[in-house]
Design a protein around this motif. Structure first.
Motif, PDB file in Angstrom:
ATOM      1  N   SER A  98       0.597  -1.173  -0.230  1.00  0.00           N
ATOM      2  CA  SER A  98      -0.022   0.105   0.378  1.00  0.00           C
ATOM      3  C   SER A  98       0.843   1.632   0.063  1.00  0.00           C
ATOM      4  N   ALA A  99       1.787   1.290   0.999  1.00  0.00           N
ATOM      5  CA  ALA A  99       2.225   2.024   0.316  1.00  0.00           C
ATOM      6  C   ALA A  99       3.139   2.385  -0.270  1.00  0.00           C
ATOM      7  N   ALA A 100       3.778   1.992  -0.902  1.00  0.00           N
ATOM      8  CA  ALA A 100       4.030   2.060  -2.228  1.00  0.00           C
ATOM      9  C   ALA A 100       3.379   1.857  -3.885  1.00  0.00           C
ATOM     10  N   HIS A 101       2.424   1.998  -3.273  1.00  0.00           N
ATOM     11  CA  HIS A 101       1.050   2.731  -4.881  1.00  0.00           C
ATOM     12  C   HIS A 101       0.873   3.746  -4.190  1.00  0.00           C
ATOM     13  N   ALA A 102       0.353   4.227  -3.027  1.00  0.00           N
ATOM     14  CA  ALA A 102       0.525   5.274  -1.949  1.00  0.00           C
ATOM     15  C   ALA A 102       2.130   6.490  -2.944  1.00  0.00           C
ATOM     16  N   GLN A 103       3.073   5.696  -2.849  1.00  0.00           N
ATOM     17  CA  GLN A 103       3.962   6.607  -2.829  1.00  0.00           C
ATOM     18  C   GLN A 103       4.466   6.725  -4.144  1.00  0.00           C
ATOM     19  N   LEU A 104       3.868   5.977  -5.132  1.00  0.00           N
ATOM     20  CA  LEU A 104       3.945   6.717  -7.043  1.00  0.00           C
ATOM     21  C   LEU A 104       2.864   7.544  -7.476  1.00  0.00           C
ATOM     22  N   LEU A 105       1.802   7.369  -6.426  1.00  0.00           N
ATOM     23  CA  LEU A 105       0.312   8.419  -6.615  1.00  0.00           C
ATOM     24  C   LEU A 105       1.044   9.767  -6.109  1.00  0.00           C
ATOM     25  N   CYS A 106       1.731   9.835  -5.389  1.00  0.00           N
ATOM     26  CA  CYS A 106       2.276  10.796  -4.669  1.00  0.00           C
ATOM     27  C   CYS A 106       3.445  11.693  -5.694  1.00  0.00           C
ATOM     28  N   LEU A 107       4.144  10.910  -6.000  1.00  0.00           N
ATOM     29  CA  LEU A 107       4.883  11.447  -7.000  1.00  0.00           C
ATOM     30  C   LEU A 107       4.337  11.427  -8.530  1.00  0.00           C
ATOM     31  N   ALA A 108       3.519  10.994  -8.531  1.00  0.00           N
ATOM     32  CA  ALA A 108       3.084  10.983  -9.687  1.00  0.00           C
ATOM     33  C   ALA A 108       2.198  12.755 -10.540  1.00  0.00           C
ATOM     34  N   ILE A 109       2.010  13.173  -8.644  1.00  0.00           N
ATOM     35  CA  ILE A 109       1.215  14.318  -8.645  1.00  0.00           C
ATOM     36  C   ILE A 109       2.523  15.291  -8.675  1.00  0.00           C
ATOM     37  N   ALA A 110       3.741  15.182  -8.074  1.00  0.00           N
ATOM     38  CA  ALA A 110       5.051  16.163  -7.872  1.00  0.00           C
ATOM     39  C   ALA A 110       5.569  16.505  -9.201  1.00  0.00           C
ATOM     40  N   PHE A 111       5.429  14.694  -9.987  1.00  0.00           N
ATOM     41  CA  PHE A 111       5.758  15.284 -11.345  1.00  0.00           C
ATOM     42  C   PHE A 111       5.004  16.235 -12.216  1.00  0.00           C
ATOM     43  N   GLY A 112       3.648  15.192 -11.968  1.00  0.00           N
ATOM     44  CA  GLY A 112       2.972  16.542 -13.244  1.00  0.00           C
ATOM     45  C   GLY A 112       2.430  17.771 -12.635  1.00  0.00           C
ATOM     46  N   VAL A 113       3.095  18.125 -11.362  1.00  0.00           N
ATOM     47  CA  VAL A 113       3.207  19.567 -10.917  1.00  0.00           C
ATOM     48  C   VAL A 113       3.648  20.203 -11.723  1.00  0.00           C
ATOM     49  N   LEU A 114       5.383  19.566 -12.008  1.00  0.00           N
ATOM     50  CA  LEU A 114       6.172  20.212 -12.172  1.00  0.00           C
ATOM     51  C   LEU A 114       6.245  20.623 -13.177  1.00  0.00           C
ATOM     52  N   THR A 115       5.406  19.421 -14.620  1.00  0.00           N
ATOM     53  CA  THR A 115       5.238  19.515 -15.590  1.00  0.00           C
ATOM     54  C   THR A 115       3.859  20.634 -16.247  1.00  0.00           C
ATOM     55  N   TYR A 116       3.356  20.839 -15.411  1.00  0.00           N
ATOM     56  CA  TYR A 116       1.969  21.955 -15.948  1.00  0.00           C
ATOM     57  C   TYR A 116       3.328  22.922 -15.728  1.00  0.00           C
ATOM     58  N   SER A 117       3.357  23.187 -14.008  1.00  0.00           N
ATOM     59  CA  SER A 117       4.910  24.131 -14.200  1.00  0.00           C
ATOM     60  C   SER A 117       5.650  25.222 -15.378  1.00  0.00           C
ATOM     61  N   PHE A 118       6.174  23.879 -15.958  1.00  0.00           N
ATOM     62  CA  PHE A 118       6.971  24.111 -17.664  1.00  0.00           C
ATOM     63  C   PHE A 118       6.492  24.563 -18.200  1.00  0.00           C
ATOM     64  N   VAL A 119       4.728  23.899 -18.546  1.00  0.00           N
ATOM     65  CA  VAL A 119       3.709  24.174 -19.516  1.00  0.00           C
ATOM     66  C   VAL A 119       2.979  25.539 -19.844  1.00  0.00           C
ATOM     67  N   ILE A 120       2.621  26.182 -18.083  1.00  0.00           N
ATOM     68  CA  ILE A 120       2.539  27.966 -18.205  1.00  0.00           C
ATOM     69  C   ILE A 120       3.584  27.969 -18.145  1.00  0.00           C
ATOM     70  N   SER A 121       4.971  27.671 -17.931  1.00  0.00           N
ATOM     71  CA  SER A 121       6.054  29.259 -18.564  1.00  0.00           C
ATOM     72  C   SER A 121       5.779  30.386 -16.331  1.00  0.00           C
ATOM     73  N   ASP A 122       5.584  29.180 -15.148  1.00  0.00           N
ATOM     74  CA  ASP A 122       5.459  29.647 -14.403  1.00  0.00           C
ATOM     75  C   ASP A 122       7.149  29.952 -14.218  1.00  0.00           C
ATOM     76  N   PHE A 123       7.157  30.946 -14.167  1.00  0.00           N
ATOM     77  CA  PHE A 123       9.306  31.022 -13.241  1.00  0.00           C
ATOM     78  C   PHE A 123       9.079  31.742 -11.937  1.00  0.00           C
ATOM     79  N   SER A 124       7.933  31.502 -11.307  1.00  0.00           N
ATOM     80  CA  SER A 124       8.114  32.160 -10.094  1.00  0.00           C
ATOM     81  C   SER A 124       8.561  31.324  -9.466  1.00  0.00           C
ATOM     82  N   VAL A 125       8.765  29.110  -9.988  1.00  0.00           N
ATOM     83  CA  VAL A 125       9.544  28.357  -9.159  1.00  0.00           C
ATOM     84  C   VAL A 125      10.678  28.435 -10.269  1.00  0.00           C
TER      85      VAL A 125
END
Length: 657
Positions: A44-71
């Motif tokens: 269960s922890a491995a599955h939940a960890q994958l979900l959290c890291l996928a969310i983090a990676f998706g957020v960073l990708t979104y920041s690149f797509v919209i050119s959020d230079f505050s990051v």
């Protein structure tokens, strides 16, 4: 609300770190106490960890797509004029984002272990997931405390610095994910070995469970190294496909050890021997993967492949490397007496001894690469000056070690287990030896002048193909598993790779000339006509692009368009090679500097059989996948699980009888 999205990524990283700690502690404690509930927490922890890291990676990708230079990471690795595809690739174009990709892939491997190991004993899976959880916790701590991709940059700049122009290429889109899949995949073999050490279970089943995971990781690392080599060949503009760059070497060393590990696991599974050596190889392969991470991310290297230059990161990675390797060796020392219990014997001439010799030679080859990589760094760190170690060293030291490895590739699969007889072996290999000798003597004349090194390389390639054919002929009378044919395909791929390297190194030619519009130059039977230079506007660059017509015997062959690009954000000139690729040759042209009005420096190169290098690597990877998919692994695991299910009630009945 948009400005708060990176904070969700930060929160997801923190949760992933907490889950990694849970995954690292609870299953190991549960396996030690035979507590099924605690052991089940790992999945269960491995599955939940994958979900959290996928969310983090998706957020960073979104920041690149919209050119959020505050990051800050986005501002340092992107630009508004950057095409969308390279904005997405920019997510892993720098240190912090590539580390996040590494962790996402690590979580994918952990989740894969939970899905494809359901038939394995629960305590073994719990220990494997526990070890992987501890490794994940170390990397996540490194990311959160020293390499956070969500750090803010306030006030936000109007535009970013742009992605490194060298990385604005499809090769760099593919190279890191494949490479990380290989690096991280070896963590599974490492985790299985540590789990076996902790449990004291060193039977054939342990090796059988590890083999497909190790083989798949080896396939990905093979493809990752190939993608990096391919990118360097056509992007860097110098026409080479391997530079012995320290960062290239850092991914090549675990590949060499991983190759040895695959073969050692086969012997451990089939014969019950090499268990101690196999465990050490699994630890060493993953340790060298971590060493590569340290070299790339510590700032000790200056390379187009290197990421970081923060000494704090280097100290953290070095401490983590010491902790993982030191802890693993401590567990190994604790359990080493049990590892050496039992095991089959074999004679000096047997398949076991030949595979062991090959493994030792692969380890020695890794040592030569490590020496050539680390020696200049050690001298520099000690203030003893700077030296450069390149092709002359590796040609002199590495190749002589690898030559007997390639010879034994042909002998090992034909020799019998336990004891082989020299007259029988010589009789079965006599025509293969004749074919390789004839190839070495005659084939070089088909490409040009005869030379000893070219003849030796062609003889080795022919030897591997001929001996593989003997091996197939021996097995053709009875059904063979897919792992056997995977081995055949991988060995043939190695022969194709050797032939490509031999021919291109022996017969490549080049010329560097001053050219004006209308000038021609002849190279290896091809005539290159320079038709001038025009200005070209790209999405985020301007380029001076040459037009070169190539003919042979008066017939048009190709039109090449080499260019010099200047990227607008950094005003950084880059050389873009033009290549006409073929089955038997590449025509390669690069545009140098403008010398006078209308006069340019042009380099043209002829590279025979270069694409056989990539073809050989592709065959090796396909062979690895075929071997990893052998259904015997699934059937063996299922039968052992059923046997355990039958034996457990009998054991209980005996205890209460």
């Amino acid at each position: 609300m948009t400005n708060m999205i990176p904070e969700f990524g930060q929160l997801a990283l923190a949760l992933a770190f907490a889950l990694a700690l849970v995954q690292g502690i609870m299953p190991l404690a549960g396996a030690a106490r035979s507590n099924a509930a605690w052991m089940s927490v790992g999945r269960s922890a491995a599955h939940a960890q994958l979900l959290c890291l996928a969310i983090a990676f998706g957020v960073l990708t979104y920041s690149f797509v919209i050119s959020d230079f505050s990051v800050a990471y986005v501002a340092n690795n992107s630009n508004r004029s950057l095409p969308l595809a390279y904005r997405i690739a920019g997510v892993w174009g720098g240190h912090e984002g590539s580390l996040l990709l590494w962790m996402l892939i690590f979580a994918l491997w952990s989740a894969a272990v939970t899905l494809f190991s359901r038939r394995l004993p629960e305590d073994m899976v719990a220990r494997v997931l526990g070890v992987m959880g501890l490794v994940a916790a170390g990397f996540l701590a490194f990311m959160i405390f020293t390499s956070n991709p969500f750090n803010r940059l306030l006030p936000a700049p109007a535009d970013g610095r742009d992605l490194n122009p060298l990385l604005q290429d499809i090769g760099m889109v593919l190279h890191p994910p494949f490479l990380y899949m290989g690096y991280v995949g070896f963590s599974v073999a490492f985790a299985f070995s540590i789990a076996a050490l902790i449990s004291g279970r060193f039977d054939a089943a342990w090796a059988r469970w590890s083999r497909p995971w190790t083989t798949v990781a080896w396939v990905f690392l093979t493809l990752g190294n190939a993608a990096g080599s391919w990118w360097a060949y056509y992007e860097l503009g110098w026409g080479g496909w391997w530079f012995w760059d320290p960062v290239e070497n850092s991914s090549f060393m675990p590949w060499l050890l991983g190759t040895g590990l695959i073969h050692s696991l086969a012997v451990t599974e089939k014969r019950g021997t090499f268990r101690s050596w196999t465990v050490l190889l699994a630890i060493s392969t993953f340790a060298f993967s971590l060493l590569g991470t340290f070299l790339v991310r510590s700032g000790v290297l200056t390379s187009v492949h290197a990421f970081a230059s923060d000494p704090m990161r280097g100290v953290f990675m070095l401490a983590f490397l010491v902790a993982v390797v030191g802890g693993s060796l401590a567990v190994y020392a604790w359990r080493s007496p049990r590892i050496r219990v039992r095991g089959g014997t074999f004679s000096l001439l047997s398949r076991e001894s030949l595979l062991l010799t090959n493994n030792v030679l692969l380890a020695a080859a890794t040592g030569t690469v490590m020496l050539g990589t680390m020696y200049p760094l050690a001298l520099d760190a000690l203030g003893l000056g700077r030296v450069s170690v390149g092709s002359p060293y590796f040609d002199t030291v590495f190749l002589p070690v690898m030559a007997p490895v390639l010879f034994l590739i042909g002998v090992g699969p034909i020799a019998r287990w336990k004891r082989a007889h020299l007259p029988d072996l010589a009789s079965r290999l006599r025509w293969a030896f004749a074919v390789s000798l004839a190839a070495g003597l005659a084939l070089p004349f088909a490409f040009g002048d005869w030379s000893p090194l070219v003849a030796f390389g062609m003889a080795l390639a022919a030897w591997i193909v001929a001996t593989t054919a003997v091996s197939v002929w021996d097995r053709i009378r009875s059904p063979a598993p897919s792992a056997f044919y995977g081995m055949v395909l991988a060995h043939v791929g190695m022969a194709v790779l050797i032939l490509g390297i031999t021919v291109v190194r022996g017969y490549e030619t080049q010329k560097e000339v001053r050219m004006e519009a209308g000038d021609t130059v002849e190279l290896s039977g091809y005539v290159y006509r320079f038709d001038g230079v025009t200005q070209v506007q790209g999405a985020n660059y301007v380029a001076a692009q040459a037009t070169i017509e190539v003919t042979r015997s008066g017939k048009r062959v190709a039109t090449l368009y080499p260019s010099k690009r200047t990227y607008l954000s950094q005003q950084k000139p880059m050389t873009e090679a033009a290549i006409d690729a073929g089955i038997t040759r590449d025509l390669y042209a690069t545009l140098g500097d403008a010398l006078d009005a209308g006069t340019w420096l042009v380099r043209v190169q002829y590279k025979p059989f270069l694409n056989w290098i990539w073809a050989g690597i592709a065959l090796m990877a396909c062979g690895g996948l075929l071997a990893a998919g052998d259904r015997r692994y699934r059937l063996a695991v299922r039968s052992q699980r059923e046997e355990q299910a039958v034996m457990q009630p009998l054991e209980v009945r005996g205890q209460h009888g």
